[in-house]
Design a protein around this motif. Structure first.
Motif, PDB file in Angstrom:
ATOM      1  N   LEU A  58       0.747  -1.195   0.056  1.00  0.00           N
ATOM      2  CA  LEU A  58      -0.041   0.173   0.116  1.00  0.00           C
ATOM      3  C   LEU A  58       0.743   1.386  -0.101  1.00  0.00           C
ATOM      4  O   LEU A  58       0.563   2.158  -0.619  1.00  0.00           O
ATOM      5  N   LEU A  59       2.026   1.284   0.753  1.00  0.00           N
ATOM      6  CA  LEU A  59       2.636   2.363   0.941  1.00  0.00           C
ATOM      7  C   LEU A  59       3.659   2.733  -0.511  1.00  0.00           C
ATOM      8  O   LEU A  59       3.782   3.978  -0.862  1.00  0.00           O
ATOM      9  N   TRP A  60       3.886   1.619  -0.798  1.00  0.00           N
ATOM     10  CA  TRP A  60       4.604   1.771  -2.421  1.00  0.00           C
ATOM     11  C   TRP A  60       3.767   2.110  -3.496  1.00  0.00           C
ATOM     12  O   TRP A  60       3.944   2.935  -4.019  1.00  0.00           O
ATOM     13  N   LEU A  61       2.569   1.629  -3.464  1.00  0.00           N
ATOM     14  CA  LEU A  61       1.453   2.439  -4.482  1.00  0.00           C
ATOM     15  C   LEU A  61       1.252   3.765  -4.278  1.00  0.00           C
ATOM     16  O   LEU A  61       1.202   4.283  -5.247  1.00  0.00           O
ATOM     17  N   ILE A  62       1.005   4.097  -2.897  1.00  0.00           N
ATOM     18  CA  ILE A  62       0.761   5.593  -2.698  1.00  0.00           C
ATOM     19  C   ILE A  62       1.564   6.432  -3.153  1.00  0.00           C
ATOM     20  O   ILE A  62       1.572   7.485  -3.913  1.00  0.00           O
ATOM     21  N   GLY A  70      10.114   2.891 -14.072  1.00  0.00           N
ATOM     22  CA  GLY A  70      11.171   2.116 -13.270  1.00  0.00           C
ATOM     23  C   GLY A  70      11.699   3.039 -12.319  1.00  0.00           C
ATOM     24  O   GLY A  70      11.945   2.800 -11.007  1.00  0.00           O
ATOM     25  N   SER A  71      12.033   4.438 -12.831  1.00  0.00           N
ATOM     26  CA  SER A  71      12.551   5.275 -11.893  1.00  0.00           C
ATOM     27  C   SER A  71      11.748   5.667 -10.770  1.00  0.00           C
ATOM     28  O   SER A  71      12.014   5.882  -9.613  1.00  0.00           O
ATOM     29  N   LEU A  72      10.350   5.997 -11.172  1.00  0.00           N
ATOM     30  CA  LEU A  72       9.407   6.327 -10.098  1.00  0.00           C
ATOM     31  C   LEU A  72       9.092   5.256  -9.058  1.00  0.00           C
ATOM     32  O   LEU A  72       8.830   5.403  -7.927  1.00  0.00           O
ATOM     33  N   ALA A  73       9.102   4.029  -9.551  1.00  0.00           N
ATOM     34  CA  ALA A  73       8.673   2.763  -8.648  1.00  0.00           C
ATOM     35  C   ALA A  73      10.031   2.819  -7.657  1.00  0.00           C
ATOM     36  O   ALA A  73       9.844   2.305  -6.709  1.00  0.00           O
ATOM     37  N   PHE A  74      11.335   2.878  -8.149  1.00  0.00           N
ATOM     38  CA  PHE A  74      12.412   2.677  -7.476  1.00  0.00           C
ATOM     39  C   PHE A  74      12.483   3.952  -6.322  1.00  0.00           C
ATOM     40  O   PHE A  74      12.742   3.548  -4.950  1.00  0.00           O
ATOM     41  N   GLY A  75      12.159   5.202  -6.716  1.00  0.00           N
ATOM     42  CA  GLY A  75      12.021   6.329  -5.733  1.00  0.00           C
ATOM     43  C   GLY A  75      10.843   5.957  -4.734  1.00  0.00           C
ATOM     44  O   GLY A  75      11.321   6.229  -3.747  1.00  0.00           O
ATOM     45  N   SER A  76       9.937   5.356  -5.116  1.00  0.00           N
ATOM     46  CA  SER A  76       8.880   5.117  -4.267  1.00  0.00           C
ATOM     47  C   SER A  76       8.952   3.854  -3.326  1.00  0.00           C
ATOM     48  O   SER A  76       8.805   3.807  -2.028  1.00  0.00           O
ATOM     49  N   LEU A  77       9.880   2.925  -3.905  1.00  0.00           N
ATOM     50  CA  LEU A  77      10.277   1.814  -2.985  1.00  0.00           C
ATOM     51  C   LEU A  77      11.290   2.299  -1.856  1.00  0.00           C
ATOM     52  O   LEU A  77      10.936   1.918  -0.655  1.00  0.00           O
ATOM     53  N   ILE A  78      12.187   3.303  -2.071  1.00  0.00           N
ATOM     54  CA  ILE A  78      13.059   3.864  -1.000  1.00  0.00           C
ATOM     55  C   ILE A  78      12.189   4.408   0.079  1.00  0.00           C
ATOM     56  O   ILE A  78      12.427   4.283   1.177  1.00  0.00           O
ATOM     57  N   LEU A  79      11.160   5.503  -0.200  1.00  0.00           N
ATOM     58  CA  LEU A  79      10.457   6.088   0.464  1.00  0.00           C
ATOM     59  C   LEU A  79       9.453   5.130   1.362  1.00  0.00           C
ATOM     60  O   LEU A  79       9.471   5.333   2.655  1.00  0.00           O
ATOM     61  N   ALA A  80       9.073   4.142   0.583  1.00  0.00           N
ATOM     62  CA  ALA A  80       7.980   3.108   1.341  1.00  0.00           C
ATOM     63  C   ALA A  80       8.883   2.430   2.570  1.00  0.00           C
ATOM     64  O   ALA A  80       8.380   1.850   3.479  1.00  0.00           O
ATOM     65  N   ILE A 123      11.693   3.253   4.201  1.00  0.00           N
ATOM     66  CA  ILE A 123      11.886   4.169   5.196  1.00  0.00           C
ATOM     67  C   ILE A 123      10.510   4.358   6.123  1.00  0.00           C
ATOM     68  O   ILE A 123      10.520   4.216   7.431  1.00  0.00           O
ATOM     69  N   GLN A 124       9.274   4.409   5.493  1.00  0.00           N
ATOM     70  CA  GLN A 124       7.825   4.677   6.202  1.00  0.00           C
ATOM     71  C   GLN A 124       7.629   3.393   7.022  1.00  0.00           C
ATOM     72  O   GLN A 124       7.013   3.498   8.181  1.00  0.00           O
ATOM     73  N   ILE A 125       7.958   2.228   6.428  1.00  0.00           N
ATOM     74  CA  ILE A 125       7.566   0.865   7.056  1.00  0.00           C
ATOM     75  C   ILE A 125       8.385   0.848   8.451  1.00  0.00           C
ATOM     76  O   ILE A 125       7.935   0.112   9.436  1.00  0.00           O
ATOM     77  N   PHE A 126       9.779   1.228   8.057  1.00  0.00           N
ATOM     78  CA  PHE A 126      10.795   1.236   9.328  1.00  0.00           C
ATOM     79  C   PHE A 126       9.912   2.047  10.618  1.00  0.00           C
ATOM     80  O   PHE A 126       9.920   1.889  11.495  1.00  0.00           O
TER      81      PHE A 126
END
Length: 678
Positions: free
Chosen positions: A423-427, A473-483, A485-488
């Motif tokens: 969910l965090l990744w998709l948002i 791909g770039s947007l998904a990678f940036g979202s992955l990094i942020l997601a 951190i948020q899950i941590f």
């Protein structure tokens, strides 16, 4: 491509697994001792929607708080009993009048027959030993307590027979259902909130539509009178906060003069009815102090940032020109809202299916607590002929929960965390897609020499298609990094709740340091990602190179960044507060019946703050969606301006693309006209 494939693989695995093994009906319907739903259409219990406990006095097990399954037989019934009657007494009366069995049989197992001999009556487990006057509450028969002459009674009785030859006090019955009532009271609160929503959904929707039009009008007016609007924002926010201070003082003064009002929090205690806390003068005094501090902070910020606010106003004026030439950007928040709604709906549905996954689990339950096989799993179909039933004559094989020992069922908690991460990744991906698309459209405006002649047609649609085709791909990678951190951050919050009773000072210090670090990291990554998406939209490079270029560019212009980014955010934040506060004041006057002369409000609300907070929060989110377009426009123009200064020198061969007036404000010197040679 790797990030896209990982995201698709996550979704393609989790959704089918949850939907195959889950059953949302388990959250909507109560379940009897055999694991059958009460009131479910197409089942034998279709007309029996209420759960009845054979011996509710046994509901003292701590597991009742979680499973709502007492160590007693439970069946589905169509109505609750309305009078006292024991099984033994029914047998005596049945010999004189057959109708007594007809009144008692609905609370017995299917196929039960009246027993004639006393030994059979004592050993029979197809019927409850006694029934008490009850009422359905959340699809469960619970005792109908009342007060008679100041004493707690049930059916006007303080003492009653439990059907096993013992006289019981009504307080024992109350204690027996106390744990269930705590859960059901929380559910009752949820039902009241749901009832308020069902009565006010039309007015909530009306308030949100008004907030949308108000935001739209403000955004349009910002194209022409952004300087005047800032002062309207400031005065409006100060006025709304001032009204809040005045209202809090009024309530505080009224309660202070009322001798019958509760004096302290201890006089009320812990209540599920939140409105009771608003009867305390201390609560209103605290609100008044907090609003006064907020008013002072806004005034001080306006005084100290007055020069920087002028720069932010010029940037907003330039952003208004860009939005005037690309008006379709004002509609993009609707697409973002739609995509976010789809993502959240996916998460809710998958979470429900995961929470209801598993097969019915039956365990041995002994009401007397003397069976050595208690809590062992059992099969209800063969339990009566099993060795456990012979060793423990009074034991039951009851349904307790849904679960199992398969590999999938053991990892359901992990799947819940996995679903939250998706969910965090998709948002974050949806937000990144919007930022990249808007940045591409506004960059097209900036790098057009002759505006609007050189602006290509449909710049937003072109930028959106380019982001989808080349940059996912770039947007998904940036979202992955942020997601990540948020899950941590969420994991640290979970640890904070689990370790709040630990008295180890070092662990607490370490925990607070980690929370602070991850909070700062989250803010920094969001800022860098936003600027990286701008560089991706302008140059089309990958995420890592764009992040590096954006960081280096911002560091070379760090002073200008501090002026433009934070002050522009402050100006737009005032606009969001004005929209949400204006709708909040109107909603407060409406839902508290203070606008009865203008329009009639619903009169049967349980909590007026439920629709009020919904309208205020929804209005703020709507205003945030519209003003975020301005924020992205200003940030894109500023980043392009910094790049423009490094690539060009203002000469005829390398003219600046920035407007001369904005260049003068940001550089603090006159710009050489582009057509004039040096």
């Amino acid at each position: 491509c790797l990030q896209q494939l990982l995201l698709i693989e996550f979704l393609s695995f989790l959704i089918p697994a949850a939907w195959v093994y889950g059953d949302p009906r388990r959250m909507a319907y109560p379940t009897d001792s055999q694991g059958h739903f009460c009131g479910q259409k197409g089942t034998p219990n279709e007309n029996k929607s209420i759960l009845f406990y054979f011996n509710i006095l046994s509901c003292t097990n701590p597991s009742v708080m979680i499973t709502l399954q007492c160590p007693t037989t439970q069946i589905c019934v169509s109505k609750c009993p309305d009078k006292f009657l024991t099984y033994v007494k029914m047998q005596i009366l049945y010999k004189r009048d057959k109708r007594f069995w007809e009144d008692y049989s609905p609370f017995c197992k299917a196929g039960a027959k009246p027993v004639k001999s006393l030994p059979q009556v004592i050993l029979d487990d197809d019927c409850p030993a006694a029934v008490y006057p009850s009422k359905p509450f959340l699809q469960r028969c619970l005792p109908d307590f009342s007060f008679t002459n100041g004493s707690l009674t049930i059916g006007d009785h303080v003492l009653f027979e439990d059907g096993n030859g013992r006289m019981r006090n009504v307080t024992e019955l109350k204690d027996a259902v106390k744990q269930i009532n705590e859960i059901l009271n929380a559910r009752k609160l949820g039902l009241k909130v749901f009832q308020d929503y069902s009565l006010t959904w039309y007015w909530i929707l009306t308030g949100l539509v008004i907030a949308m039009f108000l935001s739209w009008i403000i955004v349009i007016l910002m194209r022409y009178i952004v300087g005047l609007l800032f002062w309207i924002f400031a005065i409006g926010v100060l006025g709304i906060i001032g009204y809040g201070i005045w209202h809090c003082y009024n309530e505080y003064d009224t309660l202070r003069k009322n001798p019958n009002a509760p004096q302290t929090l201890y006089d009320i205690g812990i209540q599920t009815d939140i409105t009771l806390y608003f009867r305390l003068k201390q609560i209103w005094f605290a609100f008044m102090i907090m609003l006064s501090i907020l008013e002072a902070i806004v005034v001080i910020l306006m005084i100290f940032l007055r020069k920087r606010i002028r720069v932010a106003i010029f940037l907003l004026q330039e952003g208004s020109k860009a939005i005037r030439y690309i008006p379709s950007t004002l509609f993009y928040p609707l697409l973002t809202f739609t995509l976010l709604s789809i993502c959240i709906s996916y998460w809710v549905v998958t979470a429900v299916f995961l929470a209801t996954s598993g097969i019915p689990v039956y365990k041995v339950i002994d009401p007397e607590g003397h069976c050595e096989h208690e809590n062992e799993t059992c099969n209800p179909e063969i339990f009566k002929t099993s060795a456990i039933a012979k060793a423990c004559p009074g034991a039951l094989c009851n349904f307790v929960s849904y679960g199992g020992q398969t590999l999938y069922e053991q990892y359901i908690p992990t799947f819940h965390a996995y679903n939250l991460f998706v969910l965090l990744w998709l948002i974050n991906f949806v937000i990144a897609l919007g930022q990249c698309s808007l940045a591409g459209a506004f960059a097209t405006y900036y790098w057009a020499m002759n505006k609007p002649k050189d602006i290509p047609p449909h710049p937003l649609f072109t930028a959106f298609g380019r982001a989808i085709r080349y940059h996912t791909g770039s947007l998904a990678f940036g979202s992955l990094i942020l997601a990540t951190i948020q899950i941590f951050k969420m994991f640290l919050e979970y640890l904070d709740r689990r370790l709040k009773h630990v008295h180890n000072k070092f662990l607490k210090l370490l925990q607070h340091c980690l929370k602070c670090c991850f909070w700062c990291l989250d803010k920094v990554i969001k800022f860098l990602n936003r600027n990286a998406y701008i560089m991706i939209a302008v140059y089309g490079k990958n995420f890592c190179r764009s992040t590096r270029d954006a960081f280096n560019l911002l560091m070379r212009n760090i002073l200008k960044v501090a002026v433009t980014d934070e002050v522009t955010f402050f100006v737009l934040f005032l606009g969001k507060i004005l929209v949400a506060g204006s709708i909040g004041v109107l909603g407060f006057l409406f839902f508290t019946q203070r606008m009865a002369m203008i329009v009639e409000a619903p009169r049967s609300l349980n909590y007026y703050w439920v629709p009020l907070l919904t309208v205020v929060l929804g209005s703020y989110l709507i205003a945030h969606g519209f003003f975020s377009v301005y924020a992205m426009c200003v940030e894109t123009i500023f980043l392009c301006f910094c790049e423009d200064l490094e690539r060009n020198d203002g000469s005829t061969e390398k003219p600046y693309f920035v407007a001369p007036k904005l260049h003068e404000i940001l550089i603090k010197k006159e710009l050489v006209p582009q057509k004039q040679k040096r």
